[in-house]
Design a protein around this motif. Structure first.
Motif, PDB file in Angstrom:
ATOM      1  N   GLU A  98      42.285  31.362  36.546  1.00 16.05           N
ATOM      2  CA  GLU A  98      42.700  30.760  37.820  1.00 16.05           C
ATOM      3  C   GLU A  98      43.746  31.632  38.515  1.00 16.05           C
ATOM      4  O   GLU A  98      43.689  31.872  39.720  1.00 16.05           O
ATOM      5  CB  GLU A  98      43.257  29.357  37.580  1.00 16.05           C
ATOM      6  N   GLY A  99      44.715  32.119  37.735  1.00 14.06           N
ATOM      7  CA  GLY A  99      45.761  32.968  38.297  1.00 14.06           C
ATOM      8  C   GLY A  99      45.217  34.284  38.817  1.00 14.06           C
ATOM      9  O   GLY A  99      45.679  34.799  39.844  1.00 14.06           O
TER      10      GLY A  99
ATOM     11  N   ARG B 137      43.979  37.760  43.528  1.00 12.52           N
ATOM     12  CA  ARG B 137      43.062  38.456  44.425  1.00 12.52           C
ATOM     13  C   ARG B 137      43.071  37.829  45.820  1.00 12.52           C
ATOM     14  O   ARG B 137      43.019  38.535  46.824  1.00 12.52           O
ATOM     15  CB  ARG B 137      41.642  38.408  43.862  1.00 12.52           C
ATOM     16  N   ALA B 138      43.129  36.505  45.854  1.00 12.58           N
ATOM     17  CA  ALA B 138      43.125  35.820  47.143  1.00 12.58           C
ATOM     18  C   ALA B 138      44.334  36.223  47.976  1.00 12.58           C
ATOM     19  O   ALA B 138      44.221  36.419  49.196  1.00 12.58           O
ATOM     20  CB  ALA B 138      43.106  34.313  46.937  1.00 12.58           C
ATOM     21  N   ALA B 139      45.495  36.355  47.348  1.00  9.91           N
ATOM     22  CA  ALA B 139      46.717  36.734  48.067  1.00  9.91           C
ATOM     23  C   ALA B 139      46.579  38.118  48.698  1.00  9.91           C
ATOM     24  O   ALA B 139      47.157  38.397  49.755  1.00  9.91           O
ATOM     25  CB  ALA B 139      47.912  36.696  47.129  1.00  9.91           C
ATOM     26  N   GLU B 140      45.813  38.959  48.047  1.00  7.93           N
ATOM     27  CA  GLU B 140      45.645  40.323  48.532  1.00  7.93           C
ATOM     28  C   GLU B 140      44.579  40.435  49.634  1.00  7.93           C
ATOM     29  O   GLU B 140      44.588  41.396  50.405  1.00  7.93           O
ATOM     30  CB  GLU B 140      45.248  41.241  47.371  1.00  7.93           C
ATOM     31  N   ARG B 141      43.693  39.411  49.725  1.00  9.28           N
ATOM     32  CA  ARG B 141      42.536  39.542  50.605  1.00  9.28           C
ATOM     33  C   ARG B 141      42.413  38.458  51.668  1.00  9.28           C
ATOM     34  O   ARG B 141      41.629  38.590  52.598  1.00  9.28           O
ATOM     35  CB  ARG B 141      41.249  39.498  49.765  1.00  9.28           C
TER      36      ARG B 141
ATOM     37  N   ALA C  35      49.578  33.908  41.714  1.00 10.95           N
ATOM     38  CA  ALA C  35      49.021  33.810  40.361  1.00 10.95           C
ATOM     39  C   ALA C  35      49.821  32.824  39.518  1.00 10.95           C
ATOM     40  O   ALA C  35      49.250  31.985  38.806  1.00 10.95           O
ATOM     41  CB  ALA C  35      49.007  35.181  39.702  1.00 10.95           C
ATOM     42  N   GLU C  36      51.145  32.919  39.601  1.00  9.14           N
ATOM     43  CA  GLU C  36      52.008  32.022  38.827  1.00  9.14           C
ATOM     44  C   GLU C  36      51.839  30.569  39.274  1.00  9.14           C
ATOM     45  O   GLU C  36      51.718  29.659  38.433  1.00  9.14           O
ATOM     46  CB  GLU C  36      53.466  32.442  38.985  1.00  9.14           C
ATOM     47  N   ALA C  37      51.801  30.339  40.587  1.00 10.73           N
ATOM     48  CA  ALA C  37      51.680  28.978  41.104  1.00 10.73           C
ATOM     49  C   ALA C  37      50.335  28.360  40.724  1.00 10.73           C
ATOM     50  O   ALA C  37      50.262  27.180  40.353  1.00 10.73           O
ATOM     51  CB  ALA C  37      51.843  28.976  42.623  1.00 10.73           C
ATOM     52  N   ALA C  38      49.263  29.145  40.798  1.00 15.39           N
ATOM     53  CA  ALA C  38      47.936  28.629  40.453  1.00 15.39           C
ATOM     54  C   ALA C  38      47.831  28.324  38.961  1.00 15.39           C
ATOM     55  O   ALA C  38      47.248  27.310  38.562  1.00 15.39           O
ATOM     56  CB  ALA C  38      46.864  29.635  40.860  1.00 15.39           C
TER      57      ALA C  38
END
Length: 217
Positions: free
Chosen positions: A89-90, A95-99, A198-201
């Protein structure tokens, strides 16, 4: 249902039966029949047969000595699925944060606002809406990763623990906590902070697992 396209009808039946099984409408061990399902849904047996094949591939229905039996998702299965989610999940959120695009962020913001609306109404009748919006938020997160492999895997796992998630979000305290955790994920994504995302997820998944783990459903 009107049977005008067998493939689309089979898709609809698959989705409905999958939803009914994973939500607990059909209980583990319950025996179903192709004929009774066709009558219940008002269609021929052909699209029902196709839907059943797909449900068997998903391992939530199986042929047994008694007939077509609901396998469902056991408590142990649910814990295993959370263990898998805790590993990836993280990575998906990173990846989502980067894209992630501004349009995707706007869609997630809208989902969160709707989630807050239903959570703050604080009523048991809102559990279905809250669960659906939770699914929508996670699907948006997974798609924003840009990875089909992550997206397909995580959406499938998230869907399969529907009845456990429903029981969890029916508790107002958990629904509020989940919303706050979604907000933290969103803020990290909006800041394009991959580490925080990543940490929050991961923490969100861990807290959800720990809340659901003691439940016997």
């Amino acid at each position: 249902m009107r049977e005008h396209k067998s493939i689309s009808i089979a898709d609809q039946i698959f989705e409905q039966l999958e939803r009914d099984i994973l939500s607990g409408r059909y209980q583990k061990g319950e025996v179903l029949s192709e004929l009774s399902l066709a009558k219940q849904l008002g269609v021929s047996r052909t699209p029902v047969r196709e839907a059943i094949r797909r449900l068997e591939q998903e391992k939530i229905l199986e042929e047994s000595s008694r007939g077509l039996t609901v396998v469902g998702i056991s408590h142990e299965d649910m814990l295993d699925m959370y263990e898998i989610r805790l590993q990836i999940e993280g990575l998906s959120a990173r990846r989502a944060a980067e894209r992630i695009s501004n349009e995707e962020l706007a869609a997630m913001r809208e989902t969160l606002e709707l989630q807050r609306f239903y959570v703050e109404k604080d009523g048991e009748n809102n559990s279905a809406q809250i669960k659906n919006l939770d699914s929508q938020f996670h699907e948006q997160l997974y798609k924003a990763s840009g990875s089909k492999a992550y997206c397909d895997t995580l959406i499938s796992l998230h869907k399969k623990i529907t009845k456990f998630r429903m029981a969890s979000v029916s508790k107002h305290s958990r629904a509020m906590q989940s919303l706050a955790e979604h907000e933290a994920i969103y803020e990290a994504l909006a800041a394009r902070d991959a580490e925080k995302a990543a940490e929050a997820a991961t923490m969100h998944t861990l807290h959800a697992r720990d809340r659901i783990a003691p439940m016997e459903i």
